[in-house]
Design a protein around this motif. Structure first.
Motif, PDB file in Angstrom:
ATOM      1  N   UNK A 112       0.829  -1.206   0.000  1.00  0.00           N
ATOM      2  CA  UNK A 112       0.000   0.000   0.000  1.00  0.00           C
ATOM      3  C   UNK A 112       0.864   1.257   0.000  1.00  0.00           C
ATOM      4  N   UNK A 113       1.993   1.227   0.704  1.00  0.00           N
ATOM      5  CA  UNK A 113       2.898   2.373   0.715  1.00  0.00           C
ATOM      6  C   UNK A 113       3.432   2.650  -0.692  1.00  0.00           C
ATOM      7  N   UNK A 115      12.762   7.739   8.867  1.00  0.00           N
ATOM      8  CA  UNK A 115      12.196   8.787   8.009  1.00  0.00           C
ATOM      9  C   UNK A 115      11.986   8.326   6.571  1.00  0.00           C
ATOM     10  N   UNK A 116      11.569   7.076   6.435  1.00  0.00           N
ATOM     11  CA  UNK A 116      11.219   6.561   5.107  1.00  0.00           C
ATOM     12  C   UNK A 116       9.859   7.108   4.683  1.00  0.00           C
ATOM     13  N   UNK A 117       8.934   7.180   5.640  1.00  0.00           N
ATOM     14  CA  UNK A 117       7.593   7.710   5.367  1.00  0.00           C
ATOM     15  C   UNK A 117       7.216   8.664   6.492  1.00  0.00           C
ATOM     16  N   UNK A 118       6.213   9.492   6.222  1.00  0.00           N
ATOM     17  CA  UNK A 118       5.642  10.341   7.270  1.00  0.00           C
ATOM     18  C   UNK A 118       4.567   9.556   8.008  1.00  0.00           C
ATOM     19  N   UNK A 119       4.208  10.042   9.168  1.00  0.00           N
ATOM     20  CA  UNK A 119       3.170   9.362   9.946  1.00  0.00           C
ATOM     21  C   UNK A 119       1.841   9.370   9.196  1.00  0.00           C
ATOM     22  N   UNK A 120       1.570  10.458   8.479  1.00  0.00           N
ATOM     23  CA  UNK A 120       0.332  10.544   7.704  1.00  0.00           C
ATOM     24  C   UNK A 120       0.312   9.501   6.589  1.00  0.00           C
ATOM     25  N   UNK A 121       1.453   9.298   5.913  1.00  0.00           N
ATOM     26  CA  UNK A 121       1.522   8.288   4.855  1.00  0.00           C
ATOM     27  C   UNK A 121       1.334   6.885   5.422  1.00  0.00           C
ATOM     28  N   UNK A 122       1.933   6.638   6.582  1.00  0.00           N
ATOM     29  CA  UNK A 122       1.801   5.329   7.200  1.00  0.00           C
ATOM     30  C   UNK A 122       0.354   5.051   7.588  1.00  0.00           C
ATOM     31  N   UNK A 123      -0.312   6.060   8.136  1.00  0.00           N
ATOM     32  CA  UNK A 123      -1.714   5.913   8.525  1.00  0.00           C
ATOM     33  C   UNK A 123      -2.587   5.652   7.299  1.00  0.00           C
ATOM     34  N   UNK A 133      -8.463  11.639  11.548  1.00  0.00           N
ATOM     35  CA  UNK A 133      -7.466  12.584  12.040  1.00  0.00           C
ATOM     36  C   UNK A 133      -7.911  13.068  13.424  1.00  0.00           C
ATOM     37  N   UNK A 134      -7.130  12.774  14.453  1.00  0.00           N
ATOM     38  CA  UNK A 134      -7.500  13.143  15.818  1.00  0.00           C
ATOM     39  C   UNK A 134      -7.186  14.595  16.146  1.00  0.00           C
ATOM     40  N   UNK A 135      -6.483  15.314  15.244  1.00  0.00           N
ATOM     41  CA  UNK A 135      -6.239  16.737  15.465  1.00  0.00           C
ATOM     42  C   UNK A 135      -7.560  17.480  15.259  1.00  0.00           C
ATOM     43  N   UNK A 136      -8.038  18.116  16.297  1.00  0.00           N
ATOM     44  CA  UNK A 136      -9.322  18.808  16.219  1.00  0.00           C
ATOM     45  C   UNK A 136     -10.516  17.918  16.517  1.00  0.00           C
ATOM     46  N   UNK A 137     -10.281  16.605  16.685  1.00  0.00           N
ATOM     47  CA  UNK A 137     -11.382  15.693  17.002  1.00  0.00           C
ATOM     48  C   UNK A 137     -11.471  15.505  18.514  1.00  0.00           C
ATOM     49  N   UNK A 138     -12.679  15.552  19.028  1.00  0.00           N
ATOM     50  CA  UNK A 138     -12.897  15.371  20.460  1.00  0.00           C
ATOM     51  C   UNK A 138     -13.532  14.004  20.704  1.00  0.00           C
ATOM     52  N   UNK A 139     -12.791  13.049  21.262  1.00  0.00           N
ATOM     53  CA  UNK A 139     -13.371  11.728  21.525  1.00  0.00           C
ATOM     54  C   UNK A 139     -14.544  11.818  22.503  1.00  0.00           C
ATOM     55  N   UNK A 178      -5.603   5.574  13.178  1.00  0.00           N
ATOM     56  CA  UNK A 178      -5.265   6.909  13.659  1.00  0.00           C
ATOM     57  C   UNK A 178      -3.744   7.028  13.787  1.00  0.00           C
ATOM     58  N   UNK A 179      -3.271   8.262  13.827  1.00  0.00           N
ATOM     59  CA  UNK A 179      -1.834   8.505  13.911  1.00  0.00           C
ATOM     60  C   UNK A 179      -1.307   8.159  15.297  1.00  0.00           C
ATOM     61  N   UNK A 180      -0.125   7.531  15.332  1.00  0.00           N
ATOM     62  CA  UNK A 180       0.470   7.079  16.585  1.00  0.00           C
ATOM     63  C   UNK A 180       0.747   8.254  17.533  1.00  0.00           C
ATOM     64  N   UNK A 181       1.211   9.387  16.997  1.00  0.00           N
ATOM     65  CA  UNK A 181       1.548  10.522  17.869  1.00  0.00           C
ATOM     66  C   UNK A 181       0.315  11.084  18.560  1.00  0.00           C
TER      67      UNK A 181
END
Length: 555
Positions: free
Chosen positions: A11-12, A44-52, A65-71, A128-131
């Protein structure tokens, strides 16, 4: 290397990552025994967004995307913390009895089986992104240890503890408050609400004009939490019977953020609202605030004059102050003396003399305005016209060669005229001094990534009261869908709706003879004013927002 990662690697490559780099990372993982995901990210082969994105594509599930999302707090609490920590998974939402679970590795079937066993619910994974998972888990750990310990203390002990912890950065309540503020800023919240109930305290963020519940605080912690925020705000922690106002300056990720604090006594305790004044999160450019060319030209014609009164009206939180600051940015020059009187000073601007109201010291709007007028200003900004005395001085300033900017709480532009006369200002003074009124509201902006075009029906257009005399029948409109970029809300950011009413000779004549606001409105519309709703529907036709959102904020 575990062959379960082969779909991820494929997929990558399909999303455009260098195939040679992917294969090299796989070989390194096999040689060193490191997890292939760790090699891909750390090397640094891929970005976290690409991996997700690739993980979601490989296993045929969605990303979020958990940025701006409120669980959903209820979903977060469904998965026991030990399971969360062991598998790095998060409960995000509960939809029709199904638990939406954020995972970083959709191939980890053991994690999903453990979640099913622990919750007894059907599980729907999203990648979701690991960070972001790490950030939320760290907050959950802090809350679990900090608030759990504090909740065991009684109210009196909690208050004393909070008072003693004002200078201890690693104290539990200090860490928790700092975490709340940081999360609010990172989520682009405009307000943070802490609301006591009979059993606990609810924490909510207002994001893009809509409230989202983010946490529930045990009642045993309420007193300590309230005291900590009041201490940070510089208000009296012993006074619980009357409202108080304060201010907090916080450092959030290497930038300074100001917060305005307001307390309000309720039957279950003190409600606290923190208004986030983040100058790094706004763009003080009039052209980027949602003005159409028609409205901007009408508004510019008023504030580029050497004298007169320009008012911005609307309810609390409608962006009035931002518009005024952007206006000051257009007219503030080295050769222009600009002085403001505000309560509070929301944004500190370079090259402008800003005065903070201090009622305890007698520095009120009415008291300081005469002193400002003796300081040879060219432009005066009054934060808000609240009473007849302030209104009278403002009118006199506009009539004596000053450009005066201010805000007023009215529902529309014509209502500002009658509001000033109701404050006791003579109608002929209102008509002579008032040059322009701008009414505005804030509507949520559709997410550019996922908005969906559709053909509206005639019934929908007529139900929306579409102004066919000004706007053509819309054959295409847009509706929210929801994706990882907008936290599945369909909206991201806000846009202003405007109603600009220059005071012409006809409107001045109507003002002098105390004509009702409805009659003034008819004349203003005949002279080219677009109503708030019409401006909003024009922006809906342009794909900036939805008809439903316009109906929510404009009558």
């Amino acid at each position: 290397m575990d062959q379960t990662f082969r779909p991820l690697l494929d997929a990558l490559k399909q999303i455009g990552v260098d195939p040679h780099a992917v294969d090299a990372a796989a070989e390194e993982a096999l040689r060193s025994g490191r997890p292939v995901r760790a090699v891909l990210i750390n090397d640094q082969v891929v970005t976290e967004e690409q991996l997700t994105q690739a993980a979601a594509a490989a296993f045929g599930i969605n990303t979020l995307d958990l940025v701006g999302f409120t669980p959903d707090p209820a979903a977060l609490k469904r998965i026991p913390l030990p399971v969360v920590l062991r598998h790095r998974v998060l409960g995000l939402a509960i939809n029709n009895g199904e638990l939406v679970v954020g995972v970083t590795d959709p191939a980890d079937v053991v994690a999903l089986d453990d979640v099913r066993a622990a919750t007894g619910m059907t599980v729907r994974p999203v990648v979701v992104a690991r960070s972001e998972v790490r950030r939320i888990i760290e907050r959950l750990q802090r809350e679990d240890s900090d608030l759990g310990d504090l909740a065991d203390a009684d109210t009196g002990e909690s208050v004393g503890m909070a008072a003693q912890q004002t200078s201890t950065d690693d104290a539990p309540i200090v860490r928790y408050v700092n975490s709340l503020i940081e999360q609010a800023v990172m989520n682009r919240a405009s307000d943070l609400h802490l609301e006591p109930t009979e059993d606990d305290m609810r924490v909510r963020y207002r994001i893009d004009g809509v409230l989202h519940e983010v946490d529930i605080v045990p009642r045993g912690v309420m007193a300590a939490l309230t005291s900590r925020i009041k201490i940070m705000s510089g208000v009296d922690i012993t006074e619980k019977r009357v409202p108080q106002n304060g201010r907090i300056t916080a450092m959030i990720r290497d930038r300074t953020v100001d917060l305005r604090t307001a307390t309000l006594p309720t039957v279950w305790g003190e409600k606290i609202v923190l208004r986030v004044l983040d100058t790094g999160g706004i763009d003080l450019d009039l052209r980027k605030l949602g003005f159409t060319e028609h409205n901007l030209s009408r508004f510019e014609a008023s504030f580029t004059k050497p004298h007169g009164m320009v008012l911005v009206t609307g309810p609390t939180g409608s962006g009035k102050s931002t518009t005024l600051y952007a206006t000051l940015g257009r007219i503030s020059k080295p050769e222009v003396n600009v002085i403001t009187i505000e309560d509070p000073v929301e944004y500190r601007l370079r090259g402008i003399n800003q005065v903070q109201v201090n009622a305890k010291a007698g520095l009120t709007f009415a008291a300081v305005l005469p002193a400002i007028l003796r300081s040879d200003p060219d432009v005066v900004l009054i934060g808000e016209i609240r009473d007849g005395t302030t209104a009278q001085i403002a009118v006199e300033a506009a009539l004596t060669g000053h450009l005066l900017l201010s805000t007023l709480h009215t529902n529309d532009a014509p209502g500002a005229v009658t509001r000033l006369t109701e404050m006791g200002i003579e109608p002929f003074l209102v008509g002579s001094s008032l040059d322009c009124v701008l009414a505005q509201r804030l509507a949520r902006r559709l997410c550019d990534w996922c908005k969906e075009a559709y053909a509206p029906t005639e019934e929908e257009v007529y139900a929306a009261r579409w102004p066919l005399e000004d706007l053509a029948f819309p054959h295409v409109l847009y509706q929210p869908v929801g994706c990882r970029n907008c936290a599945n809300t369909g909206y991201k950011g806000r846009i202003a709706l405007h109603e600009v009413m220059p005071v012409s000779a006809e409107i001045e004549s109507l003002t002098i003879r105390r004509a009702p606001a409805g009659e003034i409105r008819e004349v203003a519309l005949a002279q080219g004013m677009y109503e708030l709703r019409a401006d909003g529907l024009a922006k809906a036709a342009g794909g900036l927002t939805s008809v439903r959102e316009v109906s929510r904020v404009a009558v």
